[in-house]
Motif scaffolding. Structure first.
Motif, PDB file in Angstrom:
ATOM      1  N   ASN A 284       0.824  -1.214   0.000  1.00  0.00           N
ATOM      2  CA  ASN A 284       0.000   0.000   0.000  1.00  0.00           C
ATOM      3  C   ASN A 284       0.857   1.263   0.000  1.00  0.00           C
ATOM      4  OD1 ASN A 284       0.976  -0.195   2.607  1.00  0.00           O
ATOM      5  ND2 ASN A 284      -0.943   0.444   3.590  1.00  0.00           N
ATOM      6  N   ASN A 285       2.116   1.116  -0.415  1.00  0.00           N
ATOM      7  CA  ASN A 285       3.035   2.246  -0.467  1.00  0.00           C
ATOM      8  C   ASN A 285       3.257   2.708  -1.903  1.00  0.00           C
ATOM      9  OD1 ASN A 285       3.611   2.174   2.357  1.00  0.00           O
ATOM     10  ND2 ASN A 285       4.990   0.454   2.011  1.00  0.00           N
ATOM     11  N   GLU A 297      -0.712  13.517  -2.081  1.00  0.00           N
ATOM     12  CA  GLU A 297      -0.569  12.812  -0.811  1.00  0.00           C
ATOM     13  C   GLU A 297      -1.916  12.660  -0.115  1.00  0.00           C
ATOM     14  OE1 GLU A 297       2.136  12.958   3.270  1.00  0.00           O
ATOM     15  OE2 GLU A 297       2.437  14.459   1.713  1.00  0.00           O
ATOM     16  N   ASN A 301      -3.885   9.086   0.561  1.00  0.00           N
ATOM     17  CA  ASN A 301      -4.318   8.742   1.923  1.00  0.00           C
ATOM     18  C   ASN A 301      -5.815   8.450   1.977  1.00  0.00           C
ATOM     19  OD1 ASN A 301      -2.045  11.086   3.613  1.00  0.00           O
ATOM     20  ND2 ASN A 301      -1.679   9.062   2.764  1.00  0.00           N
ATOM     21  N   ASP A 304      -6.533   4.942   1.221  1.00  0.00           N
ATOM     22  CA  ASP A 304      -5.760   4.042   2.087  1.00  0.00           C
ATOM     23  C   ASP A 304      -4.412   3.624   1.500  1.00  0.00           C
ATOM     24  OD1 ASP A 304      -7.745   4.038   4.082  1.00  0.00           O
ATOM     25  OD2 ASP A 304      -8.866   2.484   3.011  1.00  0.00           O
ATOM     26  N   ASN A 306      -0.270   4.860   1.266  1.00  0.00           N
ATOM     27  CA  ASN A 306       0.734   5.726   1.890  1.00  0.00           C
ATOM     28  C   ASN A 306       1.641   6.335   0.827  1.00  0.00           C
ATOM     29  OD1 ASN A 306      -0.129   4.847   4.485  1.00  0.00           O
ATOM     30  ND2 ASN A 306       1.172   3.035   4.290  1.00  0.00           N
TER      31      ASN A 306
END
Length: 449
Positions: A284-285, A297, A301, A304, A306
């Motif tokens: 999830n990055n 950003e 977010n 969900d 990062n």
């Protein structure tokens, strides 16, 4: 404290051709230093060398060949080819090293040298420091091999074809670009022979711009830094999308069907959203740099994901992607790294992945590429030869005052360029008038320091 590098900057060695760090003499030393480090074992060692279309590429290529062959390495010459192609072919041929001669988006009178390891990844800071120490502190004559062991040099005739098929294979099997009209600006650079072929062979109607390099016109009023002609052509042709590459084709700027310019943040967000919905993310990055917009950003977010930020440079993005298990990363400037396919930024692969999103959702480019509302962001470059200016007390205080004025609703970023004598100031927030005042205050202190 990290050691200061003497030759290497943000992305390899770069400078004005035939002066400073960008001479035939330095290229010769670099070839000998790097080559001698990678002579391990008794097998024939090989290095792959590609370049863009700058006049000085001939000079630097010849000097590098002399350096590598003098220490016993065989050289495989690719000719003009994108940076990601050099990375790919280095891995494909199981070569010990890859070298790209290019100054990316810079004018013709600059040039640069980028290094890749056998895994296709760019060298780390530690590797670059080791090479610099070898260049300066060890007698390179000690590594010259006997005359019977001098390396050979030859050209790889099918380099273009290998890379074209590699890029096309990144597009989903069974899909085509039938019915799409695409304008491609190759910046008179490394992709001038192959950009059109890739999209045309997948079914698109293609109009090409800036494909007549003469050694001097690379990036000149064209490519990713100058999309004006591309915008005009997209509107004139009523095209579905326009792509602008830079000199070595590792960077992509998109023009949508309405003539709007789409930066790397929106491209990154669009592909990340598609990967998320199709369960293609490896974590999830998502990785981007300190220059990427706060709006992205906040958007990531909200779904969900990062956002992990790195220093500027796709090398740092790539390193963070490996560290955090991410398969999508990139820069606002248009370097998009999709590690399922490539180890470095690849403008053509990024273009195909974006086209896949457009086709899958059956929407226009303008609809697909408006993923989030960006925060107002102002960028200003200040000519400055004083590398220590950012350590000056008054400059530090001006930056602190500016950050406080934003009251938590924005960011200030001031940094030295890794390739030019420039201080870059970025101010981001929800009050455009305040951002302009802040930029003026910081710029004044830098100029007067």
């Amino acid at each position: 404290m990290a050691l200061q590098k003497k030759y290497f900057g943000t992305d390899g060695i770069r400078g004005m051709a035939n002066s400073g760090n960008m001479t035939a003499k330095l290229a010769l030393k670099l070839g000998m230093a790097v080559g001698s480090l990678y002579i391990r074992g008794s097998h024939r060692h090989r290095v792959v060398i590609g370049k863009d279309t700058r006049l000085s590429g001939y000079m630097l290529e010849s000097a590098l060949v002399a350096g590598f062959t003098a220490v016993g390495m065989d050289v495989i010459l690719l000719g003009p080819l994108p940076t990601p192609a050099v990375s790919m072919i280095t891995r494909s041929l199981r070569a010990d090293l890859g070298v790209m001669i290019s100054a990316s988006h810079n004018p013709y009178y600059d040039n640069g040298i980028k290094l890749f390891g056998p895994d296709g990844f760019k060298f780390s800071d530690e590797q670059e420091l080791e090479i610099e120490q070898r260049m300066d502190n060890i007698g390179l004559d000690n590594f010259s091999v006997p005359s019977n062991l001098i390396g050979r040099a030859k050209r790889l005739d099918d380099a273009d074809g290998r890379y074209i098929e590699f890029v096309k294979n990144s597009f989903p099997r069974g899909k085509t670009l039938d019915g799409l009209k695409i304008v491609v600006d190759a910046a008179n650079g490394a992709a001038y022979k192959l950009a059109k072929k890739i999209f045309w062979e997948l079914g698109a109607e293609v109009i090409e711009l800036s494909v007549k390099p003469d050694g001097f016109n690379i990036n000149e009023n064209c490519g990713s830094n100058h999309p004006e002609s591309l915008i005009q052509e997209v509107l004139k042709q009523k095209a579905d999308i326009g792509f602008a590459l830079d000199g070595d084709a590792d960077r992509l700027v998109v023009v949508d069907n309405l003539g709007g310019v789409v930066d790397g943040d929106q491209i990154l967000a669009a592909i990340a959203t598609d990967y998320l919905s199709n369960q293609k993310l490896t974590s999830n990055n998502i990785v981007a740099t300190i220059m990427s917009n706060l709006g992205m950003e906040h958007y990531l977010n909200s779904i969900d994901l990062n956002l992990i930020r790195t220093n500027v440079g796709d090398r740092y993005v790539s390193e963070a992607m490996r560290k955090h298990g991410a398969n999508i990363g990139g820069e606002q400037s248009g370097h998009i790294i999709l590690s399922d396919y490539s180890t470095t930024g690849d403008g053509l692969i990024a273009a195909l992945q974006l086209l896949n999103v457009i086709i899958s959702q059956n929407k226009s480019t303008a609809e697909i590429c408006k993923v989030f509302e960006p925060f107002p962001q102002i960028l200003r470059n200040i000519e400055c030869n004083n590398r220590g200016v950012l350590s000056e007390k008054k400059v530090i205080e001006a930056i602190e005052v500016a950050q406080n004025k934003l009251n938590g609703n924005g960011r200030i970023l001031v940094r030295s360029s890794g390739t030019q004598s420039i201080i870059r100031i970025m101010a981001e927030g929800d009050n455009l008038d305040l951002l302009n005042v802040i930029i003026d205050d910081i710029a004044e202190e830098i100029i007067n320091a």
